[in-house]
Design an enzyme around this catalytic site. Sequence first.
Site, short mmCIF file in Angstrom:
data_model
loop_
_atom_site.label_atom_id
_atom_site.label_comp_id
_atom_site.label_asym_id
_atom_site.label_seq_id
_atom_site.Cartn_x
_atom_site.Cartn_y
_atom_site.Cartn_z
N TYR A 362 0.81 -1.23 0.00
CA TYR A 362 0.00 0.00 0.00
C TYR A 362 0.85 1.28 0.00
CZ TYR A 362 -0.22 -0.06 5.26
OH TYR A 362 0.04 -0.07 6.59
N GLU A 363 0.16 2.37 -0.34
CA GLU A 363 0.81 3.68 -0.55
C GLU A 363 1.91 3.57 -1.61
OE1 GLU A 363 1.17 6.50 2.54
OE2 GLU A 363 -0.37 5.54 3.75
N GLY A 364 1.63 2.72 -2.59
CA GLY A 364 2.59 2.48 -3.66
C GLY A 364 3.35 1.20 -3.41
#
Length: 380
Positions: A362-364
């Site tokens: 997550y968050e990239g």
Amino acid sequence: MDFNFSREHQLLRKMMMEFTEREVKPIAAYTDASCEYPKETIEKLFQLGVMGVDVPKKYGGSGADAMAAAIVIEELSKQCASTGDIVATHNGLCCAPIVEHGTQEQKEKYLSMLTKGRKVGAFALTEPNAGSDASKCQTEARLEGDYYVLNGSKIFITNGYVADVIIVFAMTDKSKGTRGISAFLVESSFPGFAVGKHEEKMGLHGSPTAELVFTDCMVPKENLLGQEGKGFKIAMQTLDGGRIGIAAQALGIAEGAMEEAKNYTTGRTQFGKAISQFQNTQFQLADMALGCEAGRLLTYQAAMRKEQGLPYGKEAAMAKLFCSEHAMKTTIKALQMFGGYGYIKDYPIERMMRDAKITEIYEGTSEVQRMVIAGHLGIK
Ligand code: COS
């Protein structure tokens, strides 16, 4: 490198270590097993001023800096990555873009809700067909009189079913690609807002993840965050900062797992001696410690640059990439040291391993972090 750990930083870390030992560690296994949002812990974190730790005091926050925000997440995540995630999302992905891009009125209203008002925040960017390629967002916002009318859905939203205030990204002009995306401040009480599916996840069981559905959701036009068409930039800038939080979370998981491994291997005797006395164990613990030290340097460097107003997108991506991969490696190695005991729920290692995995996603994803780093090398 001088990381400028002030007396305030040291006191904050001490306070967080004591809080985590007293309030978080004892319920971490229960939170995981029950999949319950740790509501009372979050209430206590509001009381302590941790929810909104880096929001300016004049808007109800604690007025601390980016380093303090990282310390908070690192310490919570040593014992419970779910709690670290809830706080990281609230602070880094909801409060931060309001501090950065909000009007005076938006700051006064929403930041005070998210601090003194004890309302929880979220950030809604991801959609079924817009994950790593966040520019393919389909949710639409149509200006009608005094309202933007939002239609579409968002998935995998951290704090999704407990959030009161959500930063939502939607297309205001589909013909303009990323320059047609805008950001909105949406309250869960707005007509047309609904929570959809609650996700059952591999790890982070205490962190409430949900789908959000917008059906002619009426958002007052003064709730546009920043200018129309600037939403993608706001999302990317917010994620640059958020990635320091995930680096700190992953670092905390790795440090927590290393501590568990040290304690277990010094107490466990096989073949007539503590397994910590075998060189194989010592080498693995040394590698864990090395990675944690490198992770601290990268994470604190990114936080320090953010605080100093220097570019930090590359450093945040490096910190997030390195720490998340180190957390995964460390928890797998630590579990192996526990042998059969690592695979059962009497010990926290299997939970730490499940929790670590999401930090690479997550968050990239790790692949997106490599794209961001490569982009900074001019080889995009
Ligand atoms: N800060 C500010 N602006 C940024 C930026 C940043 N960090 N990164 C990109 N932009 C701007 C660019 O300057 C460009 O602006 P202009 O249109 O004015 O030229 C615009 O955004 C588009 O940039 P780019 O073409 O580089 O964007 P891409 O669509 O190629 O996206 C990645 C690049 C893959 C890095 C981006 O989509 C991304 O980070 N994806 C992952 C999303 C994510 O983390 N999802 C998880 C959701 S939260 S759990």
